[in-house]
Design a protein around this motif. Sequence first.
Motif, mmCIF file in Angstrom:
data_model
loop_
_atom_site.group_PDB
_atom_site.id
_atom_site.type_symbol
_atom_site.label_atom_id
_atom_site.label_comp_id
_atom_site.label_asym_id
_atom_site.label_seq_id
_atom_site.Cartn_x
_atom_site.Cartn_y
_atom_site.Cartn_z
ATOM 1 N N MET A 1 8.511 6.918 2.505
ATOM 2 C CA MET A 1 8.477 6.364 3.879
ATOM 3 C C MET A 1 8.782 4.867 3.865
ATOM 4 O O MET A 1 9.507 4.346 4.727
ATOM 5 C CB MET A 1 7.090 6.568 4.516
ATOM 6 C CG MET A 1 6.908 7.912 5.179
ATOM 7 S SD MET A 1 5.164 8.168 5.613
ATOM 8 C CE MET A 1 5.008 7.165 7.044
ATOM 9 N N ALA A 2 8.208 4.174 2.860
ATOM 10 C CA ALA A 2 8.447 2.725 2.763
ATOM 11 C C ALA A 2 9.936 2.469 2.504
ATOM 12 O O ALA A 2 10.546 1.583 3.121
ATOM 13 C CB ALA A 2 7.598 2.122 1.646
ATOM 14 N N GLN A 3 10.527 3.272 1.604
ATOM 15 C CA GLN A 3 11.953 3.092 1.307
ATOM 16 C C GLN A 3 12.796 3.368 2.552
ATOM 17 O O GLN A 3 13.737 2.632 2.865
ATOM 18 C CB GLN A 3 12.369 4.033 0.153
ATOM 19 C CG GLN A 3 13.847 3.920 -0.232
ATOM 20 C CD GLN A 3 14.218 2.538 -0.764
ATOM 21 O OE1 GLN A 3 13.564 2.018 -1.666
ATOM 22 N NE2 GLN A 3 15.233 1.901 -0.181
ATOM 23 N N ASN A 4 12.420 4.404 3.277
ATOM 24 C CA ASN A 4 13.169 4.763 4.488
ATOM 25 C C ASN A 4 13.092 3.645 5.539
ATOM 26 O O ASN A 4 14.080 3.337 6.211
ATOM 27 C CB ASN A 4 12.596 6.086 5.017
ATOM 28 C CG ASN A 4 13.301 6.527 6.276
ATOM 29 O OD1 ASN A 4 12.848 6.203 7.377
ATOM 30 N ND2 ASN A 4 14.422 7.224 6.140
ATOM 31 N N LEU B 1 8.110 -4.607 -4.948
ATOM 32 C CA LEU B 1 7.567 -3.388 -4.335
ATOM 33 C C LEU B 1 8.087 -2.128 -5.030
ATOM 34 O O LEU B 1 7.589 -1.031 -4.785
ATOM 35 C CB LEU B 1 7.965 -3.313 -2.850
ATOM 36 C CG LEU B 1 7.343 -4.332 -1.891
ATOM 37 C CD1 LEU B 1 8.019 -4.258 -0.519
ATOM 38 C CD2 LEU B 1 5.844 -4.085 -1.746
ATOM 39 N N GLY B 2 9.127 -2.283 -5.859
ATOM 40 C CA GLY B 2 9.764 -1.115 -6.485
ATOM 41 C C GLY B 2 10.660 -0.375 -5.500
ATOM 42 O O GLY B 2 10.921 0.814 -5.653
ATOM 43 N N LEU B 3 11.138 -1.084 -4.469
ATOM 44 C CA LEU B 3 12.022 -0.469 -3.479
ATOM 45 C C LEU B 3 13.441 -0.995 -3.678
ATOM 46 O O LEU B 3 13.647 -2.044 -4.306
ATOM 47 C CB LEU B 3 11.542 -0.789 -2.057
ATOM 48 C CG LEU B 3 10.131 -0.308 -1.704
ATOM 49 C CD1 LEU B 3 9.772 -0.716 -0.277
ATOM 50 C CD2 LEU B 3 9.986 1.204 -1.867
ATOM 51 N N THR B 4 14.412 -0.257 -3.127
ATOM 52 C CA THR B 4 15.818 -0.618 -3.333
ATOM 53 C C THR B 4 16.438 -1.088 -2.030
ATOM 54 O O THR B 4 16.414 -0.357 -1.034
ATOM 55 C CB THR B 4 16.599 0.631 -3.841
ATOM 56 O OG1 THR B 4 15.873 1.165 -4.941
ATOM 57 C CG2 THR B 4 18.010 0.283 -4.272
ATOM 58 N N LYS C 1 0.847 -1.206 0.000
ATOM 59 C CA LYS C 1 0.000 0.000 0.000
ATOM 60 C C LYS C 1 0.881 1.254 0.000
ATOM 61 O O LYS C 1 0.615 2.203 -0.739
ATOM 62 C CB LYS C 1 -0.877 0.026 1.262
ATOM 63 C CG LYS C 1 -2.162 -0.771 1.159
ATOM 64 C CD LYS C 1 -3.251 0.085 0.509
ATOM 65 C CE LYS C 1 -4.577 -0.619 0.342
ATOM 66 N NZ LYS C 1 -4.549 -1.991 -0.134
ATOM 67 N N MET C 2 1.912 1.235 0.848
ATOM 68 C CA MET C 2 2.770 2.422 0.958
ATOM 69 C C MET C 2 3.571 2.621 -0.339
ATOM 70 O O MET C 2 3.703 3.737 -0.829
ATOM 71 C CB MET C 2 3.744 2.270 2.135
ATOM 72 C CG MET C 2 3.112 2.104 3.487
ATOM 73 S SD MET C 2 2.260 3.574 4.078
ATOM 74 C CE MET C 2 3.623 4.615 4.491
ATOM 75 N N ALA C 3 4.094 1.521 -0.868
ATOM 76 C CA ALA C 3 4.953 1.641 -2.051
ATOM 77 C C ALA C 3 4.149 2.069 -3.285
ATOM 78 O O ALA C 3 4.683 2.678 -4.208
ATOM 79 C CB ALA C 3 5.678 0.321 -2.309
ATOM 80 N N GLN C 4 2.855 1.732 -3.287
ATOM 81 C CA GLN C 4 2.013 2.127 -4.429
ATOM 82 C C GLN C 4 1.259 3.426 -4.144
ATOM 83 O O GLN C 4 0.385 3.825 -4.912
ATOM 84 C CB GLN C 4 0.994 1.013 -4.737
ATOM 85 C CG GLN C 4 1.647 -0.244 -5.275
ATOM 86 C CD GLN C 4 0.714 -1.454 -5.227
ATOM 87 O OE1 GLN C 4 -0.443 -1.362 -4.822
ATOM 88 N NE2 GLN C 4 1.244 -2.606 -5.621
#
Length: 324
Positions: free
Chosen positions: A192-195, A249-252, A181-184
């Motif tokens: 925030m999700a990445q952090n 999620l598209g996060l690193t 939800k956060m990543a999208q």
Amino acid sequence: MYAQMVKSEAADESAEAQAFQARIDAGEKIEPKDWMPAGYRKTLIRQIGQHAHSEIVGQLPEGNWITRAPTLERKAILLAKVQDEAGHGLYLYCAAETLGVSRDELTEMLLDGRMKYSSIFNYPTLTWADMGAVGWLVDGAAIMNQVPLQRTSFGPYSRAMIRVCKEESFHQRQGYDIMMKMAQGTPEQKAMAQNALDRFWYPSLMMFGPSDADSVHSAQSMAWKIKMNTNDELRQKFVDQTVPQAEYLGLTVPDKTLKWNDEKGGYDFAEPDWAEFFEVIKGNGPCNTERLAARNKAWDDGKWVRDGLLAHAEKRNARKVAAE
Ligand code: FAQ
């Protein structure tokens, strides 16, 4: 180093010890009333006790967010999850009690710092996205460690793990769902999700314990099938499972060295900062003082309840004896 450990700790070469090891090697479960080496009992009390304490202290970082959850549904889900962790702590204290130590004794050792709990719970949960990261990464790491523990040699621990693992997989999914939800969401939510991932990645890798070269208990614990895998084996499996989830999620993942290694069939990745890990387990992490203060306060505040229950049990017992 491992060979030395196994030799020194398993020095008991009595017929009983040999028969015990033969039972372990044959995959039999050891039950509380069975003969067991003193070291086996001691190691189990340490590991199961620490595990129980982790479940209990582990309620604190998430408990902090129950009143701040963004919707009623999220609040109900988080509340249920935190309650599950209390239940896990209780099964585990019961499993430890079968080895001859009481829950009160274990609790006192936690409260005065003689026993440890998982390093991860000494990190703060700063935003709602941290609830996602805890479920996804912390419960994800916990499952990776606990699934093999379902086959651990001590019966009560193994049976507790079977139930705990069912609940942990719900926890992991609820965390991943928050992350999705956060990543999208809005760019701010995605940030925030990445952090949260940036802050929880390395502490999650630390949950598996020090690298194999520095793990003092692994060799003996594996010979006794208390542990089924080494710390590094489980850490590798966790990284291999989690990196594709981060990509989805598209996060690193905050590791510039992270790279798939065809030859080993897994990722090469950067080790956590082990100096930081050893400081955290010595009591010098960001939240150690706060966590232990919260548990000490809960123990002190609950004294009247324990006293009342004991007095009631004593009266009931006295009535029963008088009637006999
Ligand atoms: N944190 O020789 P090793 C959860 C200590 S459950 C703190 O490798 P071992 C659910 C270790 O005790 C999380 N201390 O030790 C949840 C030893 O010190 P000692 C808990 C650590 O035992 C989710 C020393 O370092 N899970 O999270 C840590 O063979 C969300 C040398 O290490 C379990 O406890 C650490 N990370 O292997 C709840 C699983 N790592 O005792 C709420 C069961 C190591 O000599 C919210 N435990 N140490 O003073 C195990 O599998 C093992 O005990 C290991 C460590 C793998 C943790």
